[in-house]
Design a protein around this motif. Sequence first.
Motif, PDB file in Angstrom:
ATOM      1  N   GLN A 134       0.832  -1.204   0.000  1.00 51.18           N
ATOM      2  CA  GLN A 134       0.000   0.000   0.000  1.00 51.18           C
ATOM      3  C   GLN A 134       0.866   1.253   0.000  1.00 51.18           C
ATOM      4  O   GLN A 134       0.561   2.217  -0.715  1.00 51.18           O
ATOM      5  N   GLU A 135       1.924   1.241   0.791  1.00 51.73           N
ATOM      6  CA  GLU A 135       2.809   2.406   0.840  1.00 51.73           C
ATOM      7  C   GLU A 135       3.480   2.638  -0.513  1.00 51.73           C
ATOM      8  O   GLU A 135       3.580   3.776  -0.976  1.00 51.73           O
ATOM      9  N   ARG A 136       3.940   1.568  -1.123  1.00 51.78           N
ATOM     10  CA  ARG A 136       4.587   1.704  -2.434  1.00 51.78           C
ATOM     11  C   ARG A 136       3.619   2.260  -3.469  1.00 51.78           C
ATOM     12  O   ARG A 136       3.941   3.183  -4.214  1.00 51.78           O
ATOM     13  N   ALA A 137       2.427   1.675  -3.515  1.00 54.71           N
ATOM     14  CA  ALA A 137       1.438   2.114  -4.503  1.00 54.71           C
ATOM     15  C   ALA A 137       1.056   3.570  -4.248  1.00 54.71           C
ATOM     16  O   ALA A 137       1.001   4.382  -5.180  1.00 54.71           O
ATOM     17  N   ALA A 138       0.821   3.901  -3.003  1.00 54.95           N
ATOM     18  CA  ALA A 138       0.440   5.274  -2.675  1.00 54.95           C
ATOM     19  C   ALA A 138       1.582   6.229  -2.993  1.00 54.95           C
ATOM     20  O   ALA A 138       1.351   7.319  -3.538  1.00 54.95           O
ATOM     21  N   GLY A 139       2.803   5.846  -2.670  1.00 51.46           N
ATOM     22  CA  GLY A 139       3.959   6.695  -2.951  1.00 51.46           C
ATOM     23  C   GLY A 139       4.125   6.950  -4.429  1.00 51.46           C
ATOM     24  O   GLY A 139       4.355   8.106  -4.849  1.00 51.46           O
ATOM     25  N   GLU A 140       4.018   5.919  -5.229  1.00 53.33           N
ATOM     26  CA  GLU A 140       4.172   6.069  -6.675  1.00 53.33           C
ATOM     27  C   GLU A 140       3.078   6.959  -7.255  1.00 53.33           C
ATOM     28  O   GLU A 140       3.341   7.840  -8.073  1.00 53.33           O
ATOM     29  N   ILE A 141       1.877   6.728  -6.824  1.00 51.24           N
ATOM     30  CA  ILE A 141       0.767   7.517  -7.353  1.00 51.24           C
ATOM     31  C   ILE A 141       0.867   8.962  -6.870  1.00 51.24           C
ATOM     32  O   ILE A 141       0.619   9.898  -7.636  1.00 51.24           O
ATOM     33  N   GLN A 142       1.270   9.133  -5.628  1.00 51.60           N
ATOM     34  CA  GLN A 142       1.427  10.496  -5.118  1.00 51.60           C
ATOM     35  C   GLN A 142       2.517  11.242  -5.885  1.00 51.60           C
ATOM     36  O   GLN A 142       2.370  12.424  -6.188  1.00 51.60           O
ATOM     37  N   LYS A 143       3.619  10.545  -6.188  1.00 52.55           N
ATOM     38  CA  LYS A 143       4.685  11.176  -6.977  1.00 52.55           C
ATOM     39  C   LYS A 143       4.149  11.597  -8.342  1.00 52.55           C
ATOM     40  O   LYS A 143       4.403  12.709  -8.815  1.00 52.55           O
TER      41      LYS A 143
END
Length: 159
Positions: free
Chosen positions: A29-38
């Motif tokens: 979840q953190e990875r997906a959220a981080g990528e999308i946030q970037k």
Amino acid sequence: MRDHAFEEQLQERLRLAEADKANALALAQERAAGEIQKTVAAKEAEIQQLKAKLEFGAVDQKLAVAEAVGALEKERDTLLNSLAQAKREAEASAQILEARLKTEIQELQSKLSASDVSRQLAISQAVTVIEKERDQLQNKLSQAELEKQLSEKSLKDKC
């Protein structure tokens, strides 16, 4: 003693599996959220740049920028929807994993119960055999004592 160790190992494995599941889910979840946030931040920055150019540009440029902004906003919305979908999928995966773990726990508990029952049955059968042997030996001992008493009485009667 083996059952206690087995139970401890079982509990430890279950605890580790739960921790691994939680860690993997959180990391995904953190990875997906981080990528999308970037991506969203980059797109937002690009939108801001395009809006600034709009203020200084001609009507043709304003139209081109507006189209680009619309496309970027649509892409941002798509990315946000993708993030939401990824979260839902991660939750579904976690639920599936949890269901599998519960099933495995139930199977292991059933096996543990079955081994307890079979062990108790074996002990009960062994005790029954030993009790029968003991009773037979007591009967033989009683018979031997009775024969001895009869022999002694017979000897006394002859004397």
